[in-house]
Design an enzyme around this catalytic site. Sequence first.
Site, short mmCIF file in Angstrom:
data_model
loop_
_atom_site.label_atom_id
_atom_site.label_comp_id
_atom_site.label_asym_id
_atom_site.label_seq_id
_atom_site.Cartn_x
_atom_site.Cartn_y
_atom_site.Cartn_z
CE LYS A 138 2.29 7.09 7.78
NZ LYS A 138 2.14 5.92 8.67
P1 NAD Z 1 -1.01 -2.00 1.90
O1 NAD Z 1 -0.78 -1.14 0.72
O2 NAD Z 1 -0.16 -3.21 2.07
O3 NAD Z 1 -2.54 -2.51 1.90
C1 NAD Z 1 -3.63 -1.65 1.75
C2 NAD Z 1 -4.80 -2.51 1.34
O4 NAD Z 1 -5.97 -1.70 1.32
C3 NAD Z 1 -4.65 -3.09 -0.07
O5 NAD Z 1 -5.08 -4.43 -0.06
C4 NAD Z 1 -5.60 -2.25 -0.90
O6 NAD Z 1 -6.10 -2.94 -2.03
C5 NAD Z 1 -6.67 -1.98 0.13
N1 NAD Z 1 -7.55 -0.88 -0.19
C6 NAD Z 1 -7.26 0.33 -0.72
N2 NAD Z 1 -8.36 1.05 -0.93
C7 NAD Z 1 -9.39 0.28 -0.49
C8 NAD Z 1 -10.80 0.44 -0.44
N3 NAD Z 1 -11.38 1.57 -0.86
N4 NAD Z 1 -11.56 -0.56 0.08
C9 NAD Z 1 -10.98 -1.71 0.52
N5 NAD Z 1 -9.66 -1.92 0.49
C10 NAD Z 1 -8.89 -0.95 -0.02
O7 NAD Z 1 -0.93 -1.06 3.16
P2 NAD Z 1 -0.71 -1.46 4.69
O8 NAD Z 1 0.72 -1.22 5.02
O9 NAD Z 1 -1.33 -2.78 4.97
O10 NAD Z 1 -1.53 -0.30 5.42
C11 NAD Z 1 -2.94 -0.40 5.62
C12 NAD Z 1 -3.37 0.56 6.71
O11 NAD Z 1 -2.66 0.23 7.91
C13 NAD Z 1 -3.06 2.03 6.44
O12 NAD Z 1 -4.07 2.81 7.02
C14 NAD Z 1 -1.74 2.24 7.16
O13 NAD Z 1 -1.52 3.60 7.49
C15 NAD Z 1 -1.97 1.40 8.39
N6 NAD Z 1 -0.75 0.98 9.08
C16 NAD Z 1 0.22 0.29 8.43
C17 NAD Z 1 1.35 -0.10 9.12
C18 NAD Z 1 2.43 -0.95 8.49
O14 NAD Z 1 3.34 -1.38 9.22
N7 NAD Z 1 2.38 -1.25 7.21
C19 NAD Z 1 1.51 0.25 10.48
C20 NAD Z 1 0.49 0.94 11.11
C21 NAD Z 1 -0.64 1.31 10.40
#
Ligand code: NAD
Length: 454
Positions: A146
């Site tokens: 990561k």
């Molecule tokens: P992203 O940046 O696209 O979205 C994150 C979202 O969370 C945004 O809408 C943001 O406004 C919101 N957010 C932030 N703080 C918040 C809060 N306090 N309350 C409510 N919403 C809040 O990121 P993403 O890629 O969608 O990742 C989201 C989660 O999924 C993370 O934990 C990431 O590690 C996990 N994840 C992502 C992927 C991927 O392929 N992108 C894969 C596996 C896991």
Amino acid sequence: MADTETATEAVGEREQTDKSPEAVQEARSEAESKGGPKPGQRAEVSNLDIVRHYFEVACDHLGLADDLRVVFWAPYREVTVQIPVRLPDGKIHVYSGYRIQHNGARGPYKGGIRFHPEVNIDEVRALASLMTWKTAVAGVPFGGAKGGVNCPADQLDPADVQKIARSFMDKVEKILGPTRDIAAPDVNTNAQVMAWMMDEYGKLHGHTPAIVTGKPIALEGSYGREAATGRGCVYMFREAAPHLGLSPADTTFVVQGYGNVGSWAARIMQQLGAKMVGVSDATGAIRSDAGINANALYEHIHHGGKLIEFEGGEPLAPTDLVTIPCDVFIPAALGGMIHEENADDMRCKVILEGANSPTTPAADEILREKDVYIIPDVMANAGGVVVSYFEWVQNLQHFRWDEREVNDKLGTIMRRAYREVSARAREEGIDLREAAYLVGIERVVEAARTRGYV
Ligand code: NAD
């Protein structure tokens, strides 16, 4: 050049300013004495504590010897770099960047890069470890890694985000490579950020699309990658639903975090007929018992609107989101958001963990007593890395699959992972999370032993 050398020298070293566990605990105790976490805020327990707890429970179950636990818990390599960038206020801001390669027994290191002010070395360690178990549970031939930079990317101009992305790549490129370590998007990084990183790597190594996944389609990205994590979550839910007496078409759900993972999971759930009754992002939360149109909300945000201003729902306090009665709650924001202080208020039947480490061990215990069925991060959100694997395979072959082929293959892998883990959970009388860790750890240990690494 000097910076690159510094990065190389830092290989294998720990961050100089890294706080000891005692210091971190002291800071936490101080924060707790000032009031502790409020419902809806992130818990006082760190992502590292969360992953470590689940790792130890599984190791106890497997009877893994203490010396082996040290090998499989500690990251193999950690790099910390300095990223100075002059911002529009005229000042140089210095951010810290991390790349942590946790375990490479099963293949090249693989994991996303997060741009968020709360990124720190312990969070990246936790996320890197989770990737090791996740790739093993999904059965894709990668190790776990990561990365992250502690910058507020969502508050910065795209030109400044680009500077940070390129600077980060310049400083960690020596430990990356298509057969060594492959990056991907995570919170606040997207296909555009991956394009900048690939371009920067290419300046030094020639055109190398397989250095990052989650790229734009125009730059050898894979069809289906952007939606993959959300889609993978929904595949898992569809496998689980019949055993829980749920039918996707009659399901109500709530999404915490309407970014990449949350918005895709919501749109795909809606395609199946499910109804979104509450949703939040960093700007606020809304709810509607009549249902919030997931596509319209996505368009609204995509065109610069704020979630809280969306007309198809009523505003509510973000802390109250977890209390909305629903069938499925999908955490898709940051870690530790379901914790001891709010778990008992949850009114859902299923938690589908799109986010990494959203549920603390204390909350997990409370939810288990409430008979909430948790489909854990280590399997539920593996869809992203699965399609990243497909993208890498396509890049190495310079051959593109169509979207249907990608989605079908994703479905096959996610269903297989669900069946393998749920069968193990049934056999051993344990929950899915523990079963997933057992499966993941066993596969990694076997690979390391077979290689002769341990
Ligand atoms: P992203 O940046 O696209 O979205 C994150 C979202 O969370 C945004 O809408 C943001 O406004 C919101 N957010 C932030 N703080 C918040 C809060 N306090 N309350 C409510 N919403 C809040 O990121 P993403 O890629 O969608 O990742 C989201 C989660 O999924 C993370 O934990 C990431 O590690 C996990 N994840 C992502 C992927 C991927 O392929 N992108 C894969 C596996 C896991």
